[in-house]
Design a protein around this motif. Structure first.
Motif, PDB file in Angstrom:
ATOM      1  N   VAL A 192      12.538  -7.278 -16.955  1.00  0.00           N
ATOM      2  CA  VAL A 192      13.300  -8.491 -16.622  1.00  0.00           C
ATOM      3  C   VAL A 192      14.125  -8.255 -15.359  1.00  0.00           C
ATOM      4  O   VAL A 192      14.147  -9.079 -14.435  1.00  0.00           O
ATOM      5  N   ALA A 193      14.816  -7.108 -15.310  1.00  0.00           N
ATOM      6  CA  ALA A 193      15.609  -6.799 -14.130  1.00  0.00           C
ATOM      7  C   ALA A 193      14.725  -6.675 -12.896  1.00  0.00           C
ATOM      8  O   ALA A 193      15.112  -7.092 -11.790  1.00  0.00           O
ATOM      9  N   GLY A 194      13.525  -6.130 -13.076  1.00  0.00           N
ATOM     10  CA  GLY A 194      12.602  -6.011 -11.954  1.00  0.00           C
ATOM     11  C   GLY A 194      12.193  -7.360 -11.397  1.00  0.00           C
ATOM     12  O   GLY A 194      12.085  -7.533 -10.172  1.00  0.00           O
ATOM     13  N   THR A 195      11.970  -8.334 -12.278  1.00  0.00           N
ATOM     14  CA  THR A 195      11.608  -9.668 -11.787  1.00  0.00           C
ATOM     15  C   THR A 195      12.781 -10.317 -11.053  1.00  0.00           C
ATOM     16  O   THR A 195      12.587 -11.118 -10.134  1.00  0.00           O
ATOM     17  N   MET A 196      14.006  -9.969 -11.450  1.00  0.00           N
ATOM     18  CA  MET A 196      15.183 -10.493 -10.747  1.00  0.00           C
ATOM     19  C   MET A 196      15.293  -9.895  -9.349  1.00  0.00           C
ATOM     20  O   MET A 196      15.640 -10.590  -8.381  1.00  0.00           O
ATOM     21  N   ASN A 222      22.788  -4.782  -5.744  1.00  0.00           N
ATOM     22  CA  ASN A 222      23.310  -4.679  -7.107  1.00  0.00           C
ATOM     23  C   ASN A 222      22.195  -4.837  -8.142  1.00  0.00           C
ATOM     24  O   ASN A 222      22.176  -4.150  -9.169  1.00  0.00           O
ATOM     25  N   LEU A 223      21.260  -5.751  -7.858  1.00  0.00           N
ATOM     26  CA  LEU A 223      20.137  -5.947  -8.775  1.00  0.00           C
ATOM     27  C   LEU A 223      19.245  -4.709  -8.829  1.00  0.00           C
ATOM     28  O   LEU A 223      18.753  -4.322  -9.892  1.00  0.00           O
ATOM     29  N   VAL A 224      19.046  -4.076  -7.688  1.00  0.00           N
ATOM     30  CA  VAL A 224      18.239  -2.854  -7.645  1.00  0.00           C
ATOM     31  C   VAL A 224      18.897  -1.758  -8.479  1.00  0.00           C
ATOM     32  O   VAL A 224      18.224  -1.036  -9.239  1.00  0.00           O
ATOM     33  N   HIS A 225      20.220  -1.627  -8.354  1.00  0.00           N
ATOM     34  CA  HIS A 225      20.925  -0.621  -9.147  1.00  0.00           C
ATOM     35  C   HIS A 225      20.839  -0.934 -10.645  1.00  0.00           C
ATOM     36  O   HIS A 225      20.683  -0.023 -11.476  1.00  0.00           O
ATOM     37  N   LEU A 226      20.945  -2.208 -11.009  1.00  0.00           N
ATOM     38  CA  LEU A 226      20.800  -2.596 -12.412  1.00  0.00           C
ATOM     39  C   LEU A 226      19.407  -2.226 -12.921  1.00  0.00           C
ATOM     40  O   LEU A 226      19.255  -1.648 -14.015  1.00  0.00           O
ATOM     41  N   HIS A 227      18.410  -2.552 -12.131  1.00  0.00           N
ATOM     42  CA  HIS A 227      17.017  -2.232 -12.488  1.00  0.00           C
ATOM     43  C   HIS A 227      16.833  -0.732 -12.660  1.00  0.00           C
ATOM     44  O   HIS A 227      16.230  -0.262 -13.631  1.00  0.00           O
ATOM     45  N   ALA A 228      17.396   0.043 -11.724  1.00  0.00           N
ATOM     46  CA  ALA A 228      17.255   1.493 -11.772  1.00  0.00           C
ATOM     47  C   ALA A 228      17.985   2.075 -12.981  1.00  0.00           C
ATOM     48  O   ALA A 228      17.479   2.993 -13.646  1.00  0.00           O
ATOM     49  N   GLU A 229      19.161   1.561 -13.292  1.00  0.00           N
ATOM     50  CA  GLU A 229      19.917   2.089 -14.432  1.00  0.00           C
ATOM     51  C   GLU A 229      19.215   1.792 -15.750  1.00  0.00           C
ATOM     52  O   GLU A 229      19.209   2.617 -16.674  1.00  0.00           O
ATOM     53  N   GLN A 268       6.443   5.555 -11.659  1.00  0.00           N
ATOM     54  CA  GLN A 268       6.998   4.239 -11.350  1.00  0.00           C
ATOM     55  C   GLN A 268       8.355   4.373 -10.669  1.00  0.00           C
ATOM     56  O   GLN A 268       8.662   3.643  -9.715  1.00  0.00           O
ATOM     57  N   ALA A 269       9.175   5.296 -11.163  1.00  0.00           N
ATOM     58  CA  ALA A 269      10.487   5.519 -10.556  1.00  0.00           C
ATOM     59  C   ALA A 269      10.345   5.983  -9.106  1.00  0.00           C
ATOM     60  O   ALA A 269      11.087   5.535  -8.216  1.00  0.00           O
ATOM     61  N   ALA A 270       9.383   6.873  -8.871  1.00  0.00           N
ATOM     62  CA  ALA A 270       9.170   7.380  -7.513  1.00  0.00           C
ATOM     63  C   ALA A 270       8.747   6.256  -6.574  1.00  0.00           C
ATOM     64  O   ALA A 270       9.248   6.150  -5.442  1.00  0.00           O
ATOM     65  N   VAL A 271       7.845   5.397  -7.035  1.00  0.00           N
ATOM     66  CA  VAL A 271       7.407   4.269  -6.201  1.00  0.00           C
ATOM     67  C   VAL A 271       8.579   3.334  -5.925  1.00  0.00           C
ATOM     68  O   VAL A 271       8.760   2.852  -4.800  1.00  0.00           O
ATOM     69  N   GLY A 272       9.401   3.079  -6.945  1.00  0.00           N
ATOM     70  CA  GLY A 272      10.553   2.207  -6.754  1.00  0.00           C
ATOM     71  C   GLY A 272      11.521   2.756  -5.721  1.00  0.00           C
ATOM     72  O   GLY A 272      12.055   2.005  -4.887  1.00  0.00           O
ATOM     73  N   LEU A 273      11.774   4.061  -5.747  1.00  0.00           N
ATOM     74  CA  LEU A 273      12.674   4.671  -4.765  1.00  0.00           C
ATOM     75  C   LEU A 273      12.118   4.545  -3.354  1.00  0.00           C
ATOM     76  O   LEU A 273      12.842   4.198  -2.412  1.00  0.00           O
ATOM     77  N   ALA A 282       4.542  -4.238   1.352  1.00  0.00           N
ATOM     78  CA  ALA A 282       3.714  -5.040   0.444  1.00  0.00           C
ATOM     79  C   ALA A 282       2.829  -4.189  -0.457  1.00  0.00           C
ATOM     80  O   ALA A 282       2.692  -4.463  -1.649  1.00  0.00           O
ATOM     81  N   VAL A 283       2.212  -3.140   0.081  1.00  0.00           N
ATOM     82  CA  VAL A 283       1.272  -2.342  -0.707  1.00  0.00           C
ATOM     83  C   VAL A 283       1.981  -1.669  -1.878  1.00  0.00           C
ATOM     84  O   VAL A 283       1.421  -1.548  -2.977  1.00  0.00           O
ATOM     85  N   LEU A 284       3.244  -1.262  -1.681  1.00  0.00           N
ATOM     86  CA  LEU A 284       3.968  -0.610  -2.766  1.00  0.00           C
ATOM     87  C   LEU A 284       4.369  -1.608  -3.853  1.00  0.00           C
ATOM     88  O   LEU A 284       4.516  -1.227  -5.019  1.00  0.00           O
ATOM     89  N   VAL A 285       4.553  -2.865  -3.475  1.00  0.00           N
ATOM     90  CA  VAL A 285       4.850  -3.894  -4.477  1.00  0.00           C
ATOM     91  C   VAL A 285       3.682  -4.022  -5.451  1.00  0.00           C
ATOM     92  O   VAL A 285       3.859  -4.053  -6.672  1.00  0.00           O
ATOM     93  N   THR A 286       2.477  -4.056  -4.914  1.00  0.00           N
ATOM     94  CA  THR A 286       1.288  -4.171  -5.761  1.00  0.00           C
ATOM     95  C   THR A 286       1.126  -2.935  -6.640  1.00  0.00           C
ATOM     96  O   THR A 286       0.793  -3.035  -7.831  1.00  0.00           O
ATOM     97  N   ILE A 287       1.359  -1.754  -6.079  1.00  0.00           N
ATOM     98  CA  ILE A 287       1.284  -0.521  -6.873  1.00  0.00           C
ATOM     99  C   ILE A 287       2.341  -0.546  -7.971  1.00  0.00           C
ATOM    100  O   ILE A 287       2.082  -0.133  -9.114  1.00  0.00           O
ATOM    101  N   HIS A 288       3.524  -1.034  -7.647  1.00  0.00           N
ATOM    102  CA  HIS A 288       4.627  -1.103  -8.614  1.00  0.00           C
ATOM    103  C   HIS A 288       4.255  -2.021  -9.785  1.00  0.00           C
ATOM    104  O   HIS A 288       4.533  -1.693 -10.942  1.00  0.00           O
ATOM    105  N   VAL A 289       3.620  -3.135  -9.493  1.00  0.00           N
ATOM    106  CA  VAL A 289       3.201  -4.059 -10.551  1.00  0.00           C
ATOM    107  C   VAL A 289       2.111  -3.426 -11.409  1.00  0.00           C
ATOM    108  O   VAL A 289       2.116  -3.530 -12.646  1.00  0.00           O
TER     109      VAL A 289
END
Length: 326
Positions: A192-196, A222-229, A268-273, A282-289
């Motif tokens: 959910v946080a990721g979609t935000m 702030n949203l990224v930090h929430l997602h990461a936490e 997934q955490a590594a890709v997000g960082l 863009a390519v990392l967004v698709t990998i993340h999904v």
């Protein structure tokens, strides 16, 4: 009456083996996760309104047309994603037909029927997303429902793989089953946080100068930090669960699934960082999904492994209730 007629029609087909049923169910998992990945391609290529309406692609046409103001590339990407819906429908219909023909137990039929019903719901949500001009929260719901269907389709594979005339055996203590379920809740919060984050991020799904896609008006850092936490909380639960599984001598199949989940979450955490440090390419967004779908599937498989259905011992009446624990 209609269902009885459907069963009578299906019973004229060849009887599918257990292996065939499983492979069809696995195809359902892949198609449910795959359409989320192609949906991300639509978004990062700004092709979300390549088809301007729904269910048609353009007013008066179900296919891309040269009279549209949308570039051909955007039309092709969005239309291709819509075409993949037919693959999702085909696999969902195939698994219903297979388990019905095999006269599987009621819970298998229940999960199988969720597949086509959810596909219809997703088509409607996708239509609302287009008709509302890609409002961020409609895109978020579209993604989250896809992840929910990945979870349920993995449970379906688990159910199909177990004997109808068996007994349910609880192979993990109740506390660890609850901890496994809690990790699923933590995963849901992370998604959910990721979609935000996506809703406030740079990939709105359309960049046409004639229209502006409404975005989530919150600070993205702030949203990224929430997602990461939330991801850290999810991973922490998994690590604690992993130690507990070894402490109680859990089956090798369960500990293997745990290792797969932890590995995927770390990836997934590594890709997000890297996304955060490189301005969300863009390519990392698709990998993340894609990894989000993989994490969901793996967590569902881990959750399902805590309770299995095994052949009934001699003299034991098959049941759907739990019969043992350790």
């Amino acid at each position: 009456m209609l269902y009885r007629g459907f069963v009578n029609l299906v019973n004229r087909l060849p009887l599918p083996s257990l292996a065939v049923q499983k492979w069809i169910a696995i195809a359902v998992v892949v198609s449910q996760g795959g359409i989320a990945v192609t949906g991300s391609v639509v978004r990062v290529t700004a092709s979300g309104l390549g088809c301007t309406t729904w269910p048609q692609c353009h007013p008066g046409s179900f296919v891309p047309t040269g009279t549209s103001t949308a570039p051909w590339f955007h039309q092709a990407v969005e239309f291709g994603n819509r075409l993949l819906t037919f693959v999702v429908v085909a696999t969902a219909a195939a698994v219903v037909i297979a388990v019905t023909r095999a006269a599987r137990r009621r819970e298998v039929l229940f999960y199988a029927w969720l597949m086509p019903l959810s596909t219809v719901a997703q088509a409607v949500i996708g239509g609302i997303t287009v008709l509302t001009g890609l409002l961020w929260w409609t895109v978020a719901i579209h993604m989250l429902v896809s992840m929910a269907m990945v979870w349920l389709s993995v449970i379906l594979v688990h159910k199909i793989d177990q004997p109808d005339d068996g007994v349910d055996v609880v192979v993990l203590p109740k506390q660890l089953r609850w901890l496994t379920a809690l990790s699923g809740v933590a995963l849901a919060g992370t998604l959910v946080a990721g979609t935000m984050v996506t809703g406030a991020g740079p990939h709105a799904g359309d960049k046409s100068p004639e229209r502006t896609v409404a975005r989530l008006d919150l600070d993205i850092t702030n949203l990224v930090h929430l997602h990461a936490e939330l991801l850290v909380g999810y991973l922490s639960l998994l690590v604690g669960l992993g130690f507990a599984l070894y402490a109680v001598g859990a089956r090798a199949a369960i500990t293997l699934r745990m290792k797969v989940v932890v590995g995927l979450v770390l990836a997934q955490a590594a890709v997000g960082l890297v996304q955060f440090w490189t301005d969300v390419p863009a390519v990392l967004v698709t990998i993340h999904v894609a990894l989000a779908g993989a994490c969901t599937a793996a967590t569902a498989a881990l959750y399902a492994a805590g309770r299995v259905r095994e052949p009934a011992p001699a003299g034991v009446t098959p049941t759907t209730a739990g019969v043992a624990s350790n």
